[in-house]
Design an enzyme around this catalytic site. Structure first.
Site, PDB file in Angstrom:
ATOM      1  CD  GLU A 235      -2.512   1.723   0.265  1.00 54.26           C
ATOM      2  OE1 GLU A 235      -2.259   2.828  -0.262  1.00 54.26           O
ATOM      3  OE2 GLU A 235      -3.407   0.963  -0.164  1.00 54.26           O
TER       4      GLU A 235
ATOM      5  CD  GLN B 299     -12.558   6.568  -0.199  1.00 50.83           C
ATOM      6  OE1 GLN B 299     -13.299   6.580  -1.161  1.00 50.83           O
ATOM      7  NE2 GLN B 299     -11.396   5.936  -0.194  1.00 50.83           N
TER       8      GLN B 299
ATOM      9  CB  CYS C 108     -21.478   4.423  -2.125  1.00 50.34           C
ATOM     10  SG  CYS C 108     -23.065   4.602  -1.273  1.00 50.34           S
TER      11      CYS C 108
ATOM     12  CG  ASP D 159     -14.745  -0.173  -4.075  1.00 46.17           C
ATOM     13  OD1 ASP D 159     -15.677  -0.776  -3.507  1.00 46.17           O
ATOM     14  OD2 ASP D 159     -14.419   0.992  -3.786  1.00 46.17           O
TER      15      ASP D 159
ATOM     16  CE  LYS E 145     -17.257  -1.879  -8.968  1.00 46.76           C
ATOM     17  NZ  LYS E 145     -16.795  -3.265  -8.777  1.00 46.76           N
ATOM     18  CB  THR E 146     -20.959  -0.359  -0.137  1.00 48.90           C
ATOM     19  OG1 THR E 146     -21.342  -1.704   0.203  1.00 48.90           O
ATOM     20  CG2 THR E 146     -21.941   0.203  -1.163  1.00 48.90           C
TER      21      THR E 146
ATOM     22  CB  ALA F 103     -22.165  -2.364   3.753  1.00 49.37           C
TER      23      ALA F 103
ATOM     24  CB  CYS G 287     -26.707   2.273  -0.392  1.00 49.14           C
ATOM     25  SG  CYS G 287     -25.798   3.548  -1.220  1.00 49.14           S
TER      26      CYS G 287
END
Length: 435
Positions: free
Chosen positions: A36, A44, A160, A328, A336-337, A339, A372
């Site tokens: 990373e 975010q 999202c 994602d 794409k979340t 959650a 969402c």
């Protein structure tokens, strides 16, 4: 000499950190590394609130070093390519890194070339995005003096899917308090055909749209932004001609508007040219066109759509059995979340554990769960939780918050969004605890 790890993870976002944390917390592996390059980790989901002036941007970021799980080796570098046949990841500075198992979770990237003109316009003047610079969004919302407020999104998958409309609801509320609303029209233009893919949620959102007097325009594919003239250009994704004239506007007698294109029609300035439909804006908010990161797209690990080719239930790569992908970048048909990641991680961790121990896959299955949190106003929220089949599947734990129907607006859900979820994220999810 290449360094070697039992489990190598690409990406220190939500997916990478959670996977590493659970592997180490549950003692499933003693050799985990994360590649990373970023030095800051951002929460975010709170950027929606930052863009509406109701959350402190500085509180959304923490040093990456603080969220790296104990026992993980952090390789502060960029992954640049794969040699999956030889269990190798190439990096910018550290050379080749080999692995027994690979978890690909670098998130997504923005490709502004997909909407010419947007890259140059983004985060400047009256064009803003909570995805890239929520502080600029708040400045645009705050300084808006009236006219056409256009909220839109590209036709690519985005993080999202509900975020481009959440900021619209909050901005509209802000303007209603500041007397700007009476001098404005608020528009939402989307390539989709409905406001939201889950019926129960769509019903509530249409009530919100009516209450706030918002004009919805469907089948609008954003193809270009002309910042100088403040025009967003669209291709209409459905045949709109009737008797040779485009039925997009009020005609004599008023009855000619095609309702599948327009809900709550407003007469704003438009230009039709070369088969394209241009909406003139005085402020524009959009999500950026999104794709898999280039090093993933250019590898042999992607599907035809350019996303990581994984099984939608096991998250295992469809070609390489020792590679998993989640978050994602994964080519699975759900939103794409964060959650979604929360439910994908335990499946990946279980599979890795059994592969390491017994060389067999686990039987945990990811059902496409995503969620969402749709903020509809200051102090109000709806929580859309759904699976691959777009079934509405509320978390039973919501009953503990005295929320009987999360498809309806609720202040307790707003409290969950603003206070509960950030706390859970930093203190539980990223620490590998089950939430």
């Amino acid at each position: 000499m290449a360094t070697h790890h039992q489990v190598l993870i690409i990406g220190g976002g939500t997916a990478g950190i959670m996977t590493a944390a659970q592997l180490l917390e549950q003692k499933k592996s003693n050799s985990v590394a994360i590649i990373e390059p970023a030095s800051t980790h951002y929460y975010q989901p709170a950027w929606t609130l930052v863009g509406a002036g109701t959350y402190d941007y500085d509180k959304t970021g923490r040093p990456m070093a603080d969220v790296m799980p104990n026992g993980v080796e952090w390789i502060m570098d960029k992954a640049t390519g794969f040699d999956a046949e030889n269990n190798t990841v190439k990096t910018e500075v550290s050379g080749d890194i080999t692995y027994d198992y690979l978890v690909v979770a670098p998130g997504l990237a923005y490709d502004f070339s997909l909407v010419p003109g947007l890259g140059e316009a983004m985060d400047k003047g009256v064009v803003c995005s909570n995805y890239t610079d929520p502080l600029h969004t708040w400045n645009v919302v705050k300084n808006f003096k009236g006219g056409t407020a256009l909220f839109t999104q590209p036709a690519t998958p985005i993080k999202c899917g509900g975020a481009p409309q959440k900021i619209m609801y909050l901005a509209e509320s802000h303007w209603a308090k500041s007397k700007t609303r009476s001098k404005s029209e608020v528009l939402f233009a989307t390539a989709g055909t409905v406001i939201f893919g889950v019926k129960e949620i769509a019903k509530t959102l249409m009530e919100v749209v009516d209450r706030k007097d918002i004009n919805l325009r469907f089948n609008h594919k954003l193809v270009e932004v002309d910042a100088e003239n403040q025009i967003a250009w669209y291709e209409l994704t459905k045949d709109v001609s009737a008797g040779g004239c485009v039925v997009m506007a009020e005609q004599e007698g008023n009855e000619r508007i095609d309702k599948t294109f327009q809900h709550n029609y407003k007469d704003v300035k438009v230009t039709v040219k070369d088969g394209r439909y241009g909406i003139h804006y005085d402020m524009l908010h959009t999500a950026p066109p999104s794709v898999a990161p280039k090093f993933v797209q250019q590898s042999n690990l992607v599907n035809d759509a350019g996303w990581l080719d994984v099984d939608k239930h096991t998250m295992q790569h469809n070609k390489y059995a020792n590679i998993f992908g989640l978050g994602d970048v994964a080519g699975v048909p759900t939103a794409k979340t964060g959650a979604a990641i929360r439910k994908q991680v335990p499946v990946v961790v279980d599979n890795l554990d059994l592969l390491i121990q017994h060389d067999k896959m686990g039987n945990k299955s990811y059902n496409g769960y995503s969620s969402c949190p749709l903020v509809t106003d200051f102090g109000k929220m709806v929580l859309a939780e759904f699976d691959y089949d777009k079934n509405f599947i509320p978390d039973p734990k919501l009953k503990n918050l005295f929320i009987s129907d999360s498809s309806k607006e609720h202040w307790r859900l707003w409290m969950l969004k603003k206070y509960g979820l950030p706390y859970l994220y930093w203190n539980k999810m990223l620490k590998g605890k089950d939430v």
